[in-house]
Write a protein that holds these residues in place. Structure first.
Motif, PDB file in Angstrom:
ATOM      1  N   ALA A 130       0.838  -1.203   0.000  1.00  0.00           N
ATOM      2  CA  ALA A 130       0.000   0.000   0.000  1.00  0.00           C
ATOM      3  C   ALA A 130       0.870   1.249   0.000  1.00  0.00           C
ATOM      4  N   ALA A 131       1.963   1.199   0.744  1.00  0.00           N
ATOM      5  CA  ALA A 131       2.876   2.343   0.795  1.00  0.00           C
ATOM      6  C   ALA A 131       3.474   2.618  -0.574  1.00  0.00           C
ATOM      7  N   ILE A 132       3.980   1.577  -1.232  1.00  0.00           N
ATOM      8  CA  ILE A 132       4.619   1.760  -2.530  1.00  0.00           C
ATOM      9  C   ILE A 132       3.611   2.226  -3.576  1.00  0.00           C
ATOM     10  N   GLU A 133       2.421   1.639  -3.573  1.00  0.00           N
ATOM     11  CA  GLU A 133       1.405   2.030  -4.551  1.00  0.00           C
ATOM     12  C   GLU A 133       1.051   3.505  -4.394  1.00  0.00           C
ATOM     13  N   THR A 134       0.850   3.937  -3.150  1.00  0.00           N
ATOM     14  CA  THR A 134       0.511   5.336  -2.900  1.00  0.00           C
ATOM     15  C   THR A 134       1.664   6.253  -3.262  1.00  0.00           C
ATOM     16  N   ARG A 135       2.874   5.859  -2.879  1.00  0.00           N
ATOM     17  CA  ARG A 135       4.024   6.723  -3.121  1.00  0.00           C
ATOM     18  C   ARG A 135       4.363   6.818  -4.607  1.00  0.00           C
ATOM     19  N   ARG A 136       4.140   5.767  -5.364  1.00  0.00           N
ATOM     20  CA  ARG A 136       4.331   5.859  -6.815  1.00  0.00           C
ATOM     21  C   ARG A 136       3.349   6.856  -7.419  1.00  0.00           C
ATOM     22  N   ALA A 137       2.105   6.813  -6.959  1.00  0.00           N
ATOM     23  CA  ALA A 137       1.107   7.755  -7.467  1.00  0.00           C
ATOM     24  C   ALA A 137       1.491   9.189  -7.102  1.00  0.00           C
ATOM     25  N   GLU A 138       1.977   9.381  -5.888  1.00  0.00           N
ATOM     26  CA  GLU A 138       2.420  10.709  -5.472  1.00  0.00           C
ATOM     27  C   GLU A 138       3.590  11.183  -6.333  1.00  0.00           C
ATOM     28  N   ALA A 165       2.418  12.368  -9.674  1.00  0.00           N
ATOM     29  CA  ALA A 165       1.794  13.683  -9.573  1.00  0.00           C
ATOM     30  C   ALA A 165       2.852  14.781  -9.444  1.00  0.00           C
ATOM     31  N   ALA A 166       3.864  14.538  -8.620  1.00  0.00           N
ATOM     32  CA  ALA A 166       4.919  15.532  -8.432  1.00  0.00           C
ATOM     33  C   ALA A 166       5.688  15.765  -9.733  1.00  0.00           C
ATOM     34  N   CYS A 167       5.998  14.678 -10.430  1.00  0.00           N
ATOM     35  CA  CYS A 167       6.738  14.804 -11.691  1.00  0.00           C
ATOM     36  C   CYS A 167       5.919  15.546 -12.742  1.00  0.00           C
ATOM     37  N   GLU A 168       4.613  15.327 -12.747  1.00  0.00           N
ATOM     38  CA  GLU A 168       3.752  16.039 -13.704  1.00  0.00           C
ATOM     39  C   GLU A 168       3.817  17.540 -13.463  1.00  0.00           C
ATOM     40  N   ILE A 169       3.848  17.958 -12.218  1.00  0.00           N
ATOM     41  CA  ILE A 169       3.951  19.380 -11.881  1.00  0.00           C
ATOM     42  C   ILE A 169       5.255  19.958 -12.418  1.00  0.00           C
ATOM     43  N   LEU A 170       6.330  19.182 -12.367  1.00  0.00           N
ATOM     44  CA  LEU A 170       7.638  19.651 -12.826  1.00  0.00           C
ATOM     45  C   LEU A 170       7.845  19.448 -14.327  1.00  0.00           C
ATOM     46  N   ALA A 176       2.806  17.214  -3.240  1.00  0.00           N
ATOM     47  CA  ALA A 176       2.222  16.019  -3.855  1.00  0.00           C
ATOM     48  C   ALA A 176       2.575  14.760  -3.072  1.00  0.00           C
ATOM     49  N   TYR A 177       3.653  14.794  -2.308  1.00  0.00           N
ATOM     50  CA  TYR A 177       4.048  13.632  -1.503  1.00  0.00           C
ATOM     51  C   TYR A 177       3.323  13.684  -0.153  1.00  0.00           C
ATOM     52  N   ALA A 178       2.011  13.695  -0.227  1.00  0.00           N
ATOM     53  CA  ALA A 178       1.188  13.946   0.965  1.00  0.00           C
ATOM     54  C   ALA A 178       1.431  12.952   2.091  1.00  0.00           C
ATOM     55  N   SER A 179       1.653  11.685   1.757  1.00  0.00           N
ATOM     56  CA  SER A 179       1.810  10.669   2.800  1.00  0.00           C
ATOM     57  C   SER A 179       3.091  10.866   3.603  1.00  0.00           C
ATOM     58  N   GLN A 180       4.042  11.613   3.051  1.00  0.00           N
ATOM     59  CA  GLN A 180       5.346  11.763   3.692  1.00  0.00           C
ATOM     60  C   GLN A 180       5.470  13.035   4.525  1.00  0.00           C
ATOM     61  N   LEU A 181       4.545  13.971   4.353  1.00  0.00           N
ATOM     62  CA  LEU A 181       4.745  15.308   4.903  1.00  0.00           C
ATOM     63  C   LEU A 181       4.746  15.352   6.424  1.00  0.00           C
ATOM     64  N   ALA A 182       3.819  14.650   7.078  1.00  0.00           N
ATOM     65  CA  ALA A 182       3.766  14.705   8.544  1.00  0.00           C
ATOM     66  C   ALA A 182       5.029  14.136   9.182  1.00  0.00           C
ATOM     67  N   PRO A 183       5.446  12.908   8.823  1.00  0.00           N
ATOM     68  CA  PRO A 183       6.675  12.397   9.446  1.00  0.00           C
ATOM     69  C   PRO A 183       7.925  13.174   9.046  1.00  0.00           C
ATOM     70  N   LEU A 184       7.969  13.713   7.820  1.00  0.00           N
ATOM     71  CA  LEU A 184       9.123  14.520   7.424  1.00  0.00           C
ATOM     72  C   LEU A 184       9.170  15.811   8.235  1.00  0.00           C
ATOM     73  N   GLY A 185       7.996  16.398   8.463  1.00  0.00           N
ATOM     74  CA  GLY A 185       7.964  17.607   9.272  1.00  0.00           C
ATOM     75  C   GLY A 185       8.407  17.340  10.701  1.00  0.00           C
ATOM     76  N   GLU A 186       8.032  16.193  11.231  1.00  0.00           N
ATOM     77  CA  GLU A 186       8.446  15.813  12.582  1.00  0.00           C
ATOM     78  C   GLU A 186       9.950  15.581  12.635  1.00  0.00           C
ATOM     79  N   TYR A 187      10.494  15.003  11.537  1.00  0.00           N
ATOM     80  CA  TYR A 187      11.907  14.665  11.486  1.00  0.00           C
ATOM     81  C   TYR A 187      12.779  15.884  11.193  1.00  0.00           C
ATOM     82  N   ALA A 188      12.311  16.737  10.260  1.00  0.00           N
ATOM     83  CA  ALA A 188      13.158  17.829   9.763  1.00  0.00           C
ATOM     84  C   ALA A 188      12.613  19.223  10.056  1.00  0.00           C
TER      85      ALA A 188
END
Length: 279
Positions: free
Chosen positions: A68-76, A79-84, A231-243
């Motif tokens: 589930a993590a990989i499937e979601t993160r690939r989709a994210e 989306a991010a690459c499309e923006i760029l 676009a990497y929505a699933s990563q933002l909360a833990p990244l914010g906590e970490y960094a």
């Protein structure tokens, strides 16, 4: 050349499904030509019907299974690459959190194939004896402690050492880079060189001194990168906590640092024999 220059082909190698965009998304969003973001550890582990056991990081992101993590993160990532304006490519290698990682030698072979596919005729021209003109390859500098980043760097330099694939630059990996107290201030190149000299020592030993270039993103470039990072929505909360406040307007993601490497140096023979850094 770098920022604001025209390249026909650009390839950014990303250890995981967000690293290249978080680290060099401002640069990527400002370039023209065909841009490809190749995620090296983009594979999904197999397992029970619900997917393999999630890693510690997956759990922090709220995922009940690795698949589930990989499937979601690939989709994210798509989306991010499309923006760029970039094309995403996800290689099948597993994050080391999911088990025994592939060797640097195997990874180098895989990256050589991926680079041939993405750079196409430009790389073919180089293999035939001429330079690969108007091409840019971005490689993680592996300034953090993550072994996937280090293997990606070493394998990429090893794969690139056997051919002239155009300009090759290392990028300072986020969020590790942004955790420096002076990251966003004046003289980022000097401060970063001092802080990470030990981490980059294996590369310098093989390729000689590195040319540093710091990019402070203007508002337009920051806006695009910020949208891509979100676009990497699933990563933002833990990244914010970490960094910390890494997504802030004047936060660490607004500065991008790169080092140019000279793969034409005679010492690159060592890379093809053992891989950068001896791994």
């Amino acid at each position: 050349m770098i920022g604001g220059s025209r390249y026909e082909r650009v390839v950014a190698l990303s250890p995981h499904l967000d690293d290249a965009v978080l680290s060099a998304g401002g640069l990527l969003g400002s370039l023209t030509g065909r841009i490809t973001v190749v995620t090296v550890h983009g594979g999904a582990p197999s397992g029970a019907p619900l997917g393999a056991t999630p890693s510690h990081w997956d759990r922090r992101c709220g995922f009940a299974s690795a698949s589930a993590a990989i499937e979601t993160r690939r989709a994210e990532d798509r989306a991010a690459c499309e923006i760029l304006g970039a094309e995403p490519v996800h290689l099948p290698h597993l994050d080391d959190a999911y088990g025994t990682p592939v060797s640097t030698e195997t990874l180098a072979e895989s990256l050589a194939e991926a680079l041939t596919d993405t750079l196409g005729e430009a790389l073919g021209e180089a293999i035939g004896g001429g330079p690969a003109r108007d091409t840019l390859v971005l490689v993680p500098a592996a300034i953090g402690h993550h072994p996937d980043h280090r293997r990606t760097r070493d394998a990429a330099l090893r794969a690139l050492a056997a051919r002239d694939a155009g300009e090759v630059w290392l990028y300072a990996d986020q969020p590790y880079a942004g955790m420096s107290d002076h990251w966003s201030g004046e003289g980022a190149e000097t401060l970063a060189d001092e802080a990470w000299r030990e981490r980059l020592a294996p590369v310098v030993a093989d390729l000689g001194p590195l040319e540093a270039r710091a990019l402070r993103l203007p508002d337009e470039a920051w806006t695009v990168k910020h949208r891509a990072a979100l676009a990497y929505a699933s990563q933002l909360a833990p990244l914010g906590e970490y960094a910390g406040h890494f997504l802030a307007l004047d936060g660490p993601l607004r500065t991008e640092l790169l080092w140019r490497v000279d793969l034409r140096s005679a010492s690159t023979r060592r890379l093809t024999e053992k891989g950068a850094g001896g791994t």
